[in-house]
Design a protein around this motif. Structure first.
Motif, PDB file in Angstrom:
ATOM      1  N   CYS A  16      33.672  36.107  39.701  1.00 22.96           N
ATOM      2  CA  CYS A  16      34.048  34.699  39.545  1.00 22.96           C
ATOM      3  C   CYS A  16      32.819  33.809  39.741  1.00 22.96           C
ATOM      4  O   CYS A  16      32.018  34.035  40.657  1.00 22.96           O
ATOM      5  N   ALA A  71      38.963  35.272  45.352  1.00 28.03           N
ATOM      6  CA  ALA A  71      38.257  35.141  44.080  1.00 28.03           C
ATOM      7  C   ALA A  71      37.733  36.502  43.626  1.00 28.03           C
ATOM      8  O   ALA A  71      37.324  37.333  44.432  1.00 28.03           O
ATOM      9  N   CYS A  72      37.770  36.711  42.328  1.00 23.27           N
ATOM     10  CA  CYS A  72      37.271  37.968  41.755  1.00 23.27           C
ATOM     11  C   CYS A  72      35.781  38.136  42.063  1.00 23.27           C
ATOM     12  O   CYS A  72      35.064  37.152  42.255  1.00 23.27           O
ATOM     13  N   CYS A  94      36.050  30.192  35.590  1.00 18.80           N
ATOM     14  CA  CYS A  94      36.971  30.943  36.433  1.00 18.80           C
ATOM     15  C   CYS A  94      38.314  30.906  35.721  1.00 18.80           C
ATOM     16  O   CYS A  94      38.701  29.863  35.197  1.00 18.80           O
TER      17      CYS A  94
END
Length: 134
Positions: free
Chosen positions: A18, A14-15, A56
């Motif tokens: 996020c 995940a960023c 997201c």
């Protein structure tokens, strides 16, 4: 407060910005990709829907199908769709299970356990799942 979905896992795909890193599943929406429907907010670095719901934009990174979990109360489900051949079964299950959000694993394994003998009657379900998960 409920624990964030990704928690402190710095290696998670995940960023960094996020909402899954700060909110539990169900408290944010997941869109297919970045779009004008969920613009980036330079004030805090997050994306929000027009209704102010955190979004997201990389479902493949968080292992959740695109859906309005917070905004629409969408159910958190994924469907197992087995491949056409037995040779593709283990790779399919491996990718499905390793790519899914942990909260979905019990249901996906249950679905696979029910579907495998229906689609591939001669296949040992437990052995197949072990191979997919190893």
């Amino acid at each position: 407060m409920a624990e964030a979905f990704v928690s402190q896992d710095v290696l998670h795909r995940a960023c960094g910005v996020c909402p899954s890193r700060r909110l539990p599943v169900g408290e944010f929406d997941v869109h297919e990709r970045p779009s004008r429907e969920a613009p980036f907010d330079p004030a805090d670095g997050y994306r929000y829907s027009a209704g102010g719901v955190p979004v997201c934009v990389h479902p493949e990174k968080v292992g959740l199908p695109a859906a309005g979990y917070k905004s629409e109360g969408a159910a958190l489900v994924m469907k197992v769709e087995l491949p056409a051949t037995e040779a593709e079964l283990v790779p399919y299950l491996h990718d499905l299970l390793y790519g899914a959000a942990p909260v979905l694993l019990d249901d996906l394994i249950g679905q696979a356990s029910a579907e495998i003998p229906r689609v591939f009657p001669g296949v040992d379900v437990v052995e197949t799942l072990r191979r997919a998960l190893s």
